[in-house]
Design a protein around this motif. Structure first.
Motif, short mmCIF file in Angstrom:
data_model
loop_
_atom_site.label_atom_id
_atom_site.label_comp_id
_atom_site.label_asym_id
_atom_site.label_seq_id
_atom_site.Cartn_x
_atom_site.Cartn_y
_atom_site.Cartn_z
N GLY A 1 19.69 86.36 2.91
CA GLY A 1 19.94 88.13 2.88
C GLY A 1 21.72 88.15 1.81
O GLY A 1 21.36 89.61 1.78
N SER A 2 22.59 87.24 2.00
CA SER A 2 23.57 87.63 1.45
C SER A 2 23.66 87.60 -0.16
O SER A 2 23.42 86.28 -0.67
N GLY A 3 24.01 88.66 -0.64
CA GLY A 3 24.36 88.37 -2.79
C GLY A 3 25.05 87.31 -2.30
O GLY A 3 25.68 86.88 -3.77
N THR A 4 26.56 87.15 -1.63
CA THR A 4 27.33 86.38 -1.45
C THR A 4 26.73 84.72 -1.95
O THR A 4 26.66 83.73 -2.78
N ASN B 1 34.18 91.51 -8.34
CA ASN B 1 33.70 91.29 -7.15
C ASN B 1 34.09 89.79 -6.86
O ASN B 1 32.94 89.32 -7.33
N ARG C 1 31.63 88.86 -10.78
CA ARG C 1 31.09 89.64 -10.84
C ARG C 1 30.68 90.60 -10.37
O ARG C 1 32.57 90.92 -10.12
N ARG D 1 26.61 82.02 4.07
CA ARG D 1 26.39 83.18 4.67
C ARG D 1 25.12 83.21 4.95
O ARG D 1 24.57 82.21 5.42
N LEU E 1 28.72 97.43 1.06
CA LEU E 1 28.29 95.70 0.78
C LEU E 1 29.44 94.82 2.30
O LEU E 1 30.58 95.54 1.92
N THR E 2 29.15 94.09 3.18
CA THR E 2 30.27 93.30 3.87
C THR E 2 31.52 92.92 2.82
O THR E 2 32.66 92.57 3.43
N THR E 3 31.26 92.57 1.69
CA THR E 3 32.75 92.19 0.91
C THR E 3 33.24 93.65 0.30
O THR E 3 34.88 92.92 0.39
N GLY F 1 26.70 96.39 5.10
CA GLY F 1 26.02 95.84 5.48
C GLY F 1 25.48 94.40 3.92
O GLY F 1 26.05 94.10 3.48
N ASN F 2 24.90 93.27 4.71
CA ASN F 2 24.71 92.84 3.28
C ASN F 2 23.60 93.11 2.35
O ASN F 2 23.10 93.75 2.75
N ARG F 3 23.53 91.92 1.46
CA ARG F 3 22.76 92.62 0.00
C ARG F 3 21.59 92.87 0.89
O ARG F 3 20.92 93.88 -0.13
N TRP G 1 31.22 94.81 -8.75
CA TRP G 1 30.58 95.83 -7.63
C TRP G 1 30.28 97.26 -8.23
O TRP G 1 30.59 97.36 -9.39
P1 PGA Z 1 26.73 89.79 0.70
O1 PGA Z 1 27.83 90.89 -0.34
O2 PGA Z 1 27.15 88.61 0.49
O3 PGA Z 1 27.11 90.41 2.23
O4 PGA Z 1 25.81 90.34 0.82
C1 PGA Z 1 27.38 90.93 -1.64
C2 PGA Z 1 28.34 90.57 -2.61
O5 PGA Z 1 29.06 90.81 -2.91
O6 PGA Z 1 27.19 90.40 -3.48
#
Ligand code: PGA
Length: 309
Positions: free
Chosen positions: A201-204, A167, A270, A198, A103-105, A131-133, A272
């Motif tokens: 599609g981003s999990g954040t 996370n 949360r 964001r 994930l980007t995080t 990548g994003n979620r 990871w």
């Molecule tokens: P993301 O990361 O926002 O790049 O999808 C997700 C997350 O940390 O849950």
């Protein structure tokens, strides 16, 4: 259908077209001339005896025969990958290949750990996608990588999840913001501020929206940007507030370029996970990296404390 007429080259081309949903984009990705690519797909369709794609508007879609062939091609690709890994395993962990998707995080944590791992195992060839979620969940569904560092995968997925690290999400603002230094700000009050979000599609973003929806408020999105770095820069530039993974803002909070706000309900806790498809046979390199991640997992995050002005 006569399977003896199928070649591996054609199957790879076909999978690329299926993945990109476009002949032109697949040709670009594979560095092939579009007519060469079309010819290969045509010959494949002839060998199968049925059309593999149908065009609706500008996009092409797999037919039922196309889906069946795609499943078979993925099985064959996976078997060949396993063959490579089995041969590598005969030489031990030092000669393997490792495909990671994070994930980007996790970009703020995993690459540093990967550095130590690669130094300890210089013979392992590593590719890491960030990548994003949504991107990672899609890749996981298609079994494109060895290991994923992901949040909670969708429930219907047949996967193994091993706990990795915290996370948490924290609300951030530029220094000097009227809410900075205030105690126990309500989610309703924070939602009155313009928000930097964001991309979809981003999990954040998903977690943030769910939190505010659960408190009966809708966020006023001022700007939507495609990376954690861009969110931080626009918040620092005074365009609004945001919610980001605490891992992404450690340096800015320490330097005072951003401040963490004290909002009730935050941090959103949360974890990871290290994830891979259930039933996947992990290579020696993947097993070694999984152990390495666990042994070197981050355990504390000072940036969880709201910043005092
Ligand atoms: P993301 O990361 O926002 O790049 O999808 C997700 C997350 O940390 O849950």
């Amino acid at each position: 259908m006569n399977p003896r007429h199928l070649t591996l080259h054609q199957m790879r081309i076909f999978l690329a077209v299926a993945r990109h949903g476009s002949f032109a984009r697949a040709a670009e990705a594979l560095h092939l001339a579009p007519p060469t690519l079309s010819l290969q797909v045509k010959q494949l369709a002839e060998a199968v005896g049925q059309p593999l794609f149908e065009q609706i508007g500008k996009r092409i879609y797999l037919t039922a025969a196309g889906h069946t062939l795609a499943d078979a091609c993925r099985d064959i690709e996976e078997r060949l990958e396993r063959l490579v890994e089995d041969v590598a395993a005969l030489q031990g962990v030092e000669r393997g290949r490792l495909r990671l998707a994070i994930l980007t995080t996790a970009e703020y944590v995993v690459p540093k750990l990967l550095g130590g791992f690669c130094a300890a195992h210089p013979g392992i060839e590593v590719a890491m996608l960030v990548g994003n979620r949504e991107t990672l969940v899609q890749r996981l569904a298609q079994n494109q990588d060895d290991l994923y560092v992901l949040g909670q995968p969708p429930e219907h997925m047949e996967v193994v999840c091993e706990d990795f690290a915290d996370n948490p999400l924290v609300p951030i603002a530029p220094p000097g913001h009227p809410l900075a230094g205030q105690r126990a700000i309500t989610p309703q009050r924070l939602a009155e501020e313009p928000f930097i979000q964001r991309e979809a599609g981003s999990g954040t973003r998903l977690t943030t929206e769910r939190f505010f929806a659960a408190h009966g408020v809708r966020l006023r999105t001022r700007l939507e940007v495609g990376s954690n770095e861009a969110v931080k820069q626009t918040v620092a530039g005074g365009l609004g507030v945001a919610v980001l993974s605490a891992h992404t803002v450690v340096a800015e909070l320490a330097l005072g370029d951003l401040v963490a706000l004290d909002v009730a309900g935050f941090p959103l806790l949360r974890r990871w996970q290290i994830v891979y498809p259930r039933g996947k046979r992990l290579s020696a390199a993947a097993l070694a990296f999984k152990d390495w991640l666990w042994d070197h997992r981050p355990t504390s995050l000072a940036s969880l404390q709201p910043t005092d002005e």
